[in-house]
Design an enzyme around this catalytic site. Structure first.
Site, PDB file in Angstrom:
ATOM      1  N   ARG A 111      84.189  34.827  56.246  1.00 29.04           N
ATOM      2  CA  ARG A 111      83.543  35.855  57.179  1.00 29.04           C
ATOM      3  C   ARG A 111      83.977  36.537  58.143  1.00 29.04           C
ATOM      4  O   ARG A 111      82.916  37.469  58.898  1.00 29.04           O
ATOM      5  CB  ARG A 111      82.058  35.563  58.234  1.00 29.04           C
ATOM      6  N   HIS A 120      85.161  32.008  39.639  1.00 29.41           N
ATOM      7  CA  HIS A 120      83.234  31.156  39.772  1.00 29.41           C
ATOM      8  C   HIS A 120      83.189  31.399  38.239  1.00 29.41           C
ATOM      9  O   HIS A 120      81.855  31.523  37.881  1.00 29.41           O
ATOM     10  CB  HIS A 120      82.648  31.976  40.690  1.00 29.41           C
ATOM     11  N   HIS A 174      89.550  30.283  46.858  1.00 27.49           N
ATOM     12  CA  HIS A 174      87.667  31.165  46.906  1.00 27.49           C
ATOM     13  C   HIS A 174      86.928  30.734  48.411  1.00 27.49           C
ATOM     14  O   HIS A 174      86.622  29.840  48.663  1.00 27.49           O
ATOM     15  CB  HIS A 174      87.813  31.150  45.915  1.00 27.49           C
ATOM     16  N   ASP A 200      84.174  28.667  46.706  1.00 34.84           N
ATOM     17  CA  ASP A 200      83.242  29.932  46.693  1.00 34.84           C
ATOM     18  C   ASP A 200      82.730  29.570  48.322  1.00 34.84           C
ATOM     19  O   ASP A 200      81.513  30.064  48.150  1.00 34.84           O
ATOM     20  CB  ASP A 200      82.469  30.331  45.283  1.00 34.84           C
ATOM     21  N   HIS A 257      75.725  31.554  55.038  1.00 32.94           N
ATOM     22  CA  HIS A 257      74.785  32.317  56.136  1.00 32.94           C
ATOM     23  C   HIS A 257      74.269  31.736  56.740  1.00 32.94           C
ATOM     24  O   HIS A 257      73.510  30.779  56.705  1.00 32.94           O
ATOM     25  CB  HIS A 257      74.553  32.435  54.498  1.00 32.94           C
TER      26      HIS A 257
END
Ligand code: ZN
EC number: 3.5.2.3
Length: 425
Positions: A64, A232, A60, A305, A309
């Site tokens: 991007r 998750h 996981h 996960d 950003h």
């Protein structure tokens, strides 16, 4: 040729737990023995006081690419992966456009191979455009190389669609993985509903937003007899629901992230977007529940996960900034700490970081075994290091751990017979 001397080898699948030397010839583990004498022309790695395990598998991650490569791309994501000891990662389909088409599945695989640092595999969307309405062509996507199906980042809200998805994926020998969140219940909440959210006046996100969807998915799995995977997992009640479903014989599996094993909603105390993640960071009781569930087998494996950003995005207002934090380089130290605190042993660490996720997607688990291609991670369990702009190899630096120290550091990673990462120190 390489000899790795005096490392402590742990691989429960191959009954290894002790000090051995490893000889690697042409990328293949030629010999594992108590003492292998160095000879002319051989490179020697001194692994005294270091631990050697099969390399890690993360089902996981968000790399991007395509569409948001200012956050991360397959090259920088691969760098972070191997620095975290990972040699197989599975990319989530919430890219722009979404991975719901054979050409994008192929693009991810080809780009990963071109970078060549680790095995980069795609998952594909359950529904077209991840819109929750119409199922994708799962059989074609699987044939092209998608290893499972998820709309991650978003749940499949429509229970009828989810049931059909479970049946379709299961019938072609694959499975669906759900980002369990009832969006009506989460109602644009930001922080786990509890004392911290109340004290800070943050919009609360009740844990039942996760729990009800976990329960729904478990029930659908029981009724259809098809597998479902819970992404998750983070709440105590969700863990209890999965335990119940497993006891009922459901083909349910679950993963937990390093941040949900380690951080609580207290990270919000400085009102920072850095602490915003989906599902939200919860309480000490939730953390305890996930830790023990990982130890007991209720939770099957760790998945990061890893969700990069940009700095600007994480500087936005708390109500609108995108949720997510990076994790590829922090999983080992966090899981290792659970070993040091006696939640479980190193054998279980190898299972939850490597063997179990590999088996879940039907790839051969990396193995410390003569005749196998070298895919292994060498780490110092006691080396302390600071999480900072320099040590983070991901393009984005969004983590509440920034400026903090972690103990446990990857020193070398071998992928497909080659050394793909060597720690600077
Ligand atoms: Zn998710």
């Amino acid at each position: 040729m390489i000899i790795i001397k005096n490392g402590y080898l742990v691989d429960p699948e191959n009954n290894l737990n002790g000090k051995f030397d490893i000889l690697i010839e042409n990328g293949v583990i030629k010999k594992i023995d108590k003492n292998i004498e160095p000879f002319a022309g051989v490179e020697v790695i001194n692994a005294e006081n270091l631990i050697i395990t099969p390399s890690f598998v993360d089902l996981h991650v968000h790399f991007r690419d395509p569409g948001q490569t200012y956050k991360e791309d397959i090259y920088t994501g691969s760098l972070a992966a191997v620095a975290g000891g990972y040699t197989t990662v599975v990319c989530m389909p919430n890219t722009l456009p979404a991975i719901d088409d054979v050409t994008i599945v192929r693009y991810i695989i080809e780009k990963g191979e071109e970078v060549g640092l680790c095995r980069v595999l795609p998952s594909a969307a359950i529904t077209k455009g991840r819109k929750g309405k119409e199922l994708t062509e799962m059989a074609l996507l699987k044939d092209a190389g998608a290893v499972y199906f998820t709309d991650d980042g978003a749940p499949v809200m429509d229970s009828f669609i989810m049931r059909k998805a479970m049946e379709y994926a299961g019938s072609i020998g694959s499975f669906v993985a759900d980002h369990c969140e009832d969006l009506n219940l989460s109602n644009n909440g930001v922080a786990h509903e509890g004392e911290i959210a109340a004290a800070l006046g943050l919009p609360p996100l009740p844990p039942e937003a996760e729990d009800t969807m976990v329960a729904r998915d478990c029930i659908l799995s029981i009724q259809t007899g098809m597998p479902v995977h819970i992404c998750h997992i983070s709440s105590k009640l969700s863990v209890e629901i999965v335990a119940w479903a497993k006891a009922m014989g459901a083909k349910v599996t679950a993963e937990v992230t390093p941040h949900h094993l380690y951080l609580t909603d207290e990270e919000f105390l400085d009102f920072s977007c850095i602490a915003k993640v989906s599902p939200p960071l919860r309480t000490h009781q939730d953390i305890e529940a996930t830790r023990w569930a990982l130890a007991s087998g209720i939770i099957d494996y760790v998945a990061t996960d890893h969700a990069p950003h940009s700095h600007n995005e994480k500087m936005m207002d708390l109500h609108i900034c995108p949720p997510g934090m990076i994790g590829l380089q922090f999983a080992l130290p966090i899981v290792l700490e659970l070993v040091k605190k006696d939640y479980f042993d190193l054998n279980r660490l190898v299972e939850v970081m490597s063997t179990n996720p590999a088996k879940k997607i039907g790839i051969k688990p990396p193995a410390l075994k003569e005749g196998e291609i070298a895919e292994l991670t060498i780490f110092d369990p006691f080396e302390s290091w600071e999480v900072n702009e320099e040590t983070i190899l991901s393009k984005s630096k969004n983590t509440p751990l920034l400026g903090k120290k972690l103990v446990g550091k990857v020193k070398y990673t071998f992928y497909n017979g080659k050394m793909v990462y060597k720690d600077k120190q």
